[in-house]
Design an enzyme around this catalytic site. Sequence first.
Site, PDB file in Angstrom:
ATOM      1  N   ARG A 263       0.851  -1.175  -0.024  1.00 20.62           N
ATOM      2  CA  ARG A 263       0.237  -0.084  -0.009  1.00 20.62           C
ATOM      3  C   ARG A 263       0.947   1.080  -0.036  1.00 20.62           C
ATOM      4  NH1 ARG A 263      -4.831  -1.902   4.248  1.00 20.62           N
ATOM      5  NH2 ARG A 263      -5.305  -4.004   3.041  1.00 20.62           N
ATOM      6  N   ARG A 278       2.073   1.115  10.128  1.00 20.61           N
ATOM      7  CA  ARG A 278       1.540   1.353   8.969  1.00 20.61           C
ATOM      8  C   ARG A 278       2.716   1.405   7.968  1.00 20.61           C
ATOM      9  NH1 ARG A 278      -2.992   4.023   7.663  1.00 20.61           N
ATOM     10  NH2 ARG A 278      -3.394   4.436  10.036  1.00 20.61           N
ATOM     11  N   GLU A 350      -6.557  -1.311  15.283  1.00 23.37           N
ATOM     12  CA  GLU A 350      -7.141  -2.505  14.399  1.00 23.37           C
ATOM     13  C   GLU A 350      -6.130  -3.606  14.071  1.00 23.37           C
ATOM     14  OE1 GLU A 350      -8.562  -0.488  10.749  1.00 23.37           O
ATOM     15  OE2 GLU A 350      -8.496  -2.392   9.783  1.00 23.37           O
ATOM     16  N   SER A 353     -10.117  -6.586   9.935  1.00 17.78           N
ATOM     17  CA  SER A 353     -11.350  -5.802   9.687  1.00 17.78           C
ATOM     18  C   SER A 353     -12.274  -6.857   8.793  1.00 17.78           C
ATOM     19  CB  SER A 353     -10.852  -4.754   8.595  1.00 17.78           C
ATOM     20  OG  SER A 353     -12.314  -3.835   8.379  1.00 17.78           O
ATOM     21  N   ARG A 391       0.904  -6.868  12.365  1.00 23.78           N
ATOM     22  CA  ARG A 391       0.232  -6.079  13.630  1.00 23.78           C
ATOM     23  C   ARG A 391       0.298  -7.046  14.819  1.00 23.78           C
ATOM     24  NH1 ARG A 391      -3.826  -1.574  11.760  1.00 23.78           N
ATOM     25  NH2 ARG A 391      -2.480  -0.211  10.410  1.00 23.78           N
TER      26      ARG A 391
END
Length: 425
Positions: A263, A278, A350, A353, A391
Amino acid sequence: MLDRKLIAKDPDRCRAALARRGEATVAELEPFFDLETEWKALKAENDDKKHQLKQGGRGFKDLDPKGAEAKELRQTLGTLSDGIKAAEQRIREIEQTREQLLLALPNFPDEATPDGADESDNVEVARWGEPPVFDFEPRPHWEVGESLGILDFEAAARMSGSRFAVLRGAGARLERALAQLMLDSARSRGYLEVAPPFLVRRHAMEGSGQLPKFEQEAFKTAGEGELFLIPTAEVPLVNLHREEILDPEQLPLKYVAHTPCFRSEAGSHGKDVRGLIRQHQFNKVELVKLTTPESSAQELEELRADAEHILEILGLHYRTIRLCAGDMGFSAAMTYDLEVWLPGQQTFREISSCSVCSDFQARRAAIRYRAAPKKNRFVHTLNGSALAVGRTLIALFENYQQGDGSLAIPEALRPYLGGLETLTP
RNA sequence: GGAGGAGUGGCCGAGUGGUCGAAGGCGGCGGUCUUGAAAACCGUUGAGUGUAAGCUCCGGGGGUUCGAAUCCCUCCUCCUCCGCCA
């Protein structure tokens, strides 16, 4: 993609549904109605002309091809044909514009999705476990990882720039063990393991909803034969059954894949710059299901449980929240986020999801099933992380750090590390 | 990378300018027969759109023509041979 027929049939309901995403989204819909009206009229008229042309052409059967009558007929039909071609060009234009418009509109939120504009309106629905208690000041994961010598941002920055990390030794091994544990868990819960391509064509990205709207978020190859680096395994997994009509007996189809995700994180400058939160590249174990509209709500609950299970066997304190309409992703109708407790930062972050996308992706990717003889319907697609591996590694660093600088290994993970119980510097 | 060949309905496969959305076979579904099953026989069986008539779809896109599955261009995919290569 939204259902064109539904929009035409019930404009106000569609406006209301999109308004839950924000007023700007409703405005994007408005040009659709004029396009649709013009398209319908032109199409009907042109179909009629085509019929005339087809019928007329049959007349040549009984005519001398070089005779005067044939010449006349050729002329008449030629004029008709020219008109059809002109109309068709306009029809194509409208269809393209309409397609672009529809592709840029997000999915309708499900009725169960709460109203709200941003993350402050999300609703907590569950909480599991307790935050660990320390007799020392818990450190953030980047300090834990670097002091153990298994996490290196400097080396990564030298070769690749910011938002990359290098895992070394036990760190790399730990990451691999986590992925393995997640894959095994998914497999035991009925998911078929898939090793998909990490590079995909544009239409695959459109199928799952990443394009055309979020092109600046994606990495793509330069030069001829443009390919996109997958931002999530959801892309190849959803596209697995592209343009197929499935047998209802096969459903639900459940897939799991462990892939890197890429990303660009455009627009997130200055956000989460420290640590592994991130990154431009991270590994994720992704679950994807294809199912019927009738069972998709139930499948979402199970998907969520599948993801939660990983956190539970790792003994990680987390909470589950239901995203509000304004905070939800483009393709989703309803989303649960799983947030893990990070004691080093005293916050929930988070880590998964889980979404149901209703028929939004299926319509884009043309994935249908035979609901009844002669009655094909779009499937519902679901996707969820179980879990984001990087994560999860962070969560272990922060939750299992010890006062002496070592790291405890949760029991469930030990079999994947040759029985290792503690990691010492 | 070079040279050739091929893409037609769930599958196989015919079709090289006009009632072709497409023969035939296999498979599927329904039926006859049978105590039941098999075999045999009969029927049926692609998708999208439209209230319907109709229109569209023969790998994708474009073109020629009154008319294209059929001719031309282009892209994609697959196969064969040669070269290169983890």
